[in-house]
Scaffold this motif. Structure first.
Motif, PDB file in Angstrom:
ATOM      1  N   ALA A 120       9.008   7.719   1.301  1.00  0.00           N
ATOM      2  CA  ALA A 120       9.916   7.873   2.436  1.00  0.00           C
ATOM      3  C   ALA A 120       9.142   8.169   3.722  1.00  0.00           C
ATOM      4  O   ALA A 120       9.427   7.597   4.786  1.00  0.00           O
ATOM      5  CB  ALA A 120      10.921   8.986   2.155  1.00  0.00           C
ATOM      6  N   LEU A 121       8.148   9.038   3.630  1.00  0.00           N
ATOM      7  CA  LEU A 121       7.361   9.381   4.812  1.00  0.00           C
ATOM      8  C   LEU A 121       6.511   8.204   5.283  1.00  0.00           C
ATOM      9  O   LEU A 121       6.426   7.917   6.484  1.00  0.00           O
ATOM     10  CB  LEU A 121       6.478  10.590   4.519  1.00  0.00           C
ATOM     11  CG  LEU A 121       7.213  11.926   4.391  1.00  0.00           C
ATOM     12  CD1 LEU A 121       6.289  12.999   3.851  1.00  0.00           C
ATOM     13  CD2 LEU A 121       7.771  12.351   5.745  1.00  0.00           C
TER      14      LEU A 121
ATOM     15  N   ASP B 280       0.832  -1.196   0.000  1.00  0.00           N
ATOM     16  CA  ASP B 280       0.000   0.000   0.000  1.00  0.00           C
ATOM     17  C   ASP B 280       0.873   1.254   0.000  1.00  0.00           C
ATOM     18  O   ASP B 280       0.555   2.234  -0.681  1.00  0.00           O
ATOM     19  CB  ASP B 280      -0.915  -0.018   1.224  1.00  0.00           C
ATOM     20  CG  ASP B 280      -2.034   1.004   1.112  1.00  0.00           C
ATOM     21  OD1 ASP B 280      -3.063   0.676   0.496  1.00  0.00           O
ATOM     22  OD2 ASP B 280      -1.871   2.124   1.641  1.00  0.00           O
ATOM     23  N   ALA B 281       1.971   1.225   0.748  1.00  0.00           N
ATOM     24  CA  ALA B 281       2.895   2.359   0.764  1.00  0.00           C
ATOM     25  C   ALA B 281       3.496   2.580  -0.620  1.00  0.00           C
ATOM     26  O   ALA B 281       3.634   3.727  -1.093  1.00  0.00           O
ATOM     27  CB  ALA B 281       4.007   2.113   1.783  1.00  0.00           C
TER      28      ALA B 281
ATOM     29  N   THR C  98      -1.140  12.349   5.172  1.00  0.00           N
ATOM     30  CA  THR C  98      -0.122  13.387   5.338  1.00  0.00           C
ATOM     31  C   THR C  98       1.046  13.160   4.387  1.00  0.00           C
ATOM     32  O   THR C  98       1.563  14.100   3.769  1.00  0.00           O
ATOM     33  CB  THR C  98       0.397  13.405   6.792  1.00  0.00           C
ATOM     34  OG1 THR C  98      -0.708  13.568   7.668  1.00  0.00           O
ATOM     35  CG2 THR C  98       1.390  14.527   7.002  1.00  0.00           C
ATOM     36  N   ALA C  99       1.467  11.909   4.255  1.00  0.00           N
ATOM     37  CA  ALA C  99       2.552  11.592   3.327  1.00  0.00           C
ATOM     38  C   ALA C  99       2.146  11.930   1.894  1.00  0.00           C
ATOM     39  O   ALA C  99       2.945  12.478   1.110  1.00  0.00           O
ATOM     40  CB  ALA C  99       2.908  10.110   3.438  1.00  0.00           C
TER      41      ALA C  99
ATOM     42  N   ALA D  36       2.561  15.651  -2.708  1.00  0.00           N
ATOM     43  CA  ALA D  36       1.948  16.526  -3.710  1.00  0.00           C
ATOM     44  C   ALA D  36       2.521  17.937  -3.626  1.00  0.00           C
ATOM     45  O   ALA D  36       2.800  18.576  -4.658  1.00  0.00           O
ATOM     46  CB  ALA D  36       0.433  16.559  -3.504  1.00  0.00           C
ATOM     47  N   VAL D  37       2.722  18.437  -2.408  1.00  0.00           N
ATOM     48  CA  VAL D  37       3.296  19.779  -2.226  1.00  0.00           C
ATOM     49  C   VAL D  37       4.732  19.825  -2.733  1.00  0.00           C
ATOM     50  O   VAL D  37       5.166  20.822  -3.334  1.00  0.00           O
ATOM     51  CB  VAL D  37       3.218  20.197  -0.739  1.00  0.00           C
ATOM     52  CG1 VAL D  37       4.009  21.480  -0.493  1.00  0.00           C
ATOM     53  CG2 VAL D  37       1.767  20.376  -0.314  1.00  0.00           C
TER      54      VAL D  37
END
Length: 207
Positions: A185-186, A94-95, A153-154, A159-160
């Protein structure tokens, strides 16, 4: 096949694996495997395409997407028993899928000249909505809602990062690559080291 279509196809296959793993944990039959794999695989991209007003939803325009998710379901149906921990495998796949789907959502929104806020939201939606649907159907607490975990959040930070890269003059392909790496990574840090956001804790009222 374009770069963005390649991202979609990759995300579809990996998300399909996670949907099928969820089906294996619920001990469903092969039809249940295919259903959950396809639902997970195309859920986020479908939401993205509908919201962005695309003429044709991506998997309708390219049926290979559904075939890819179906292949993932069949593969897991015959191999899931070999895994030591299907939940752990699901989390890591999933990550990985998140790290591919977020750039796919961001890339499409950028190609349609959407405002930066919409670009960020489409990245998060593409990356998280399929998994959310999978978990709800399986009566599991969605990963996106688990206490403090770096999931949405990751995706948002990825996206940012892509938007920042484009603003600084990076090519869209390089910006999307950095987006995917940042997202993974996050999320990996959350899984390996317990990185998390602070959670609300109730306190007695002050008198």
């Amino acid at each position: 096949m374009t770069f963005l279509q390649g991202l979609d196809l990759t995300a579809v296959f990996i998300f399909g694996l996670t949907g099928a793993l969820a089906a294996s944990r619920a001990q469903l039959d092969i039809v249940g495997f295919v259903f959950l794999a396809c639902l997970t695989a195309v859920g986020g991209g479908t939401l993205r395409d509908v919201v962005m007003g695309r003429d044709t939803v991506f998997w309708v325009a390219e049926p290979l997407m559904i075939l890819s998710a179906t292949a993932a379901a069949v593969l897991v149906f015959f191999t899931a028993h070999l895994l030591e921990s299907r939940l752990r495998a699901l989390e890591w796949l999933d990550a990985l899928a998140l790290a591919v789907a977020v750039p796919a959502g961001v890339g499409l929104a950028l190609s349609m000249n959407a405002p930066w806020v919409v670009v960020a939201i489409m990245g998060v939606a593409t990356g998280t909505f399929g998994g959310l649907m999978r978990d709800v159907v399986c009566n599991e607490l969605p990963l996106i809602l688990k206490k403090g975990e770096l999931y949405a959040t990751a995706a948002l930070i990825g996206a940012v990062v892509a938007l920042t890269g484009v603003a600084l003059g990076l090519s869209s392909s390089l910006a999307l690559l950095v987006c995917g790496l940042s997202t993974f990574a996050l999320r990996a840090g959350s899984l390996l080291f317990g990185w998390c956001l602070p959670v609300y804790r109730s306190r007695p009222p002050r008198h």
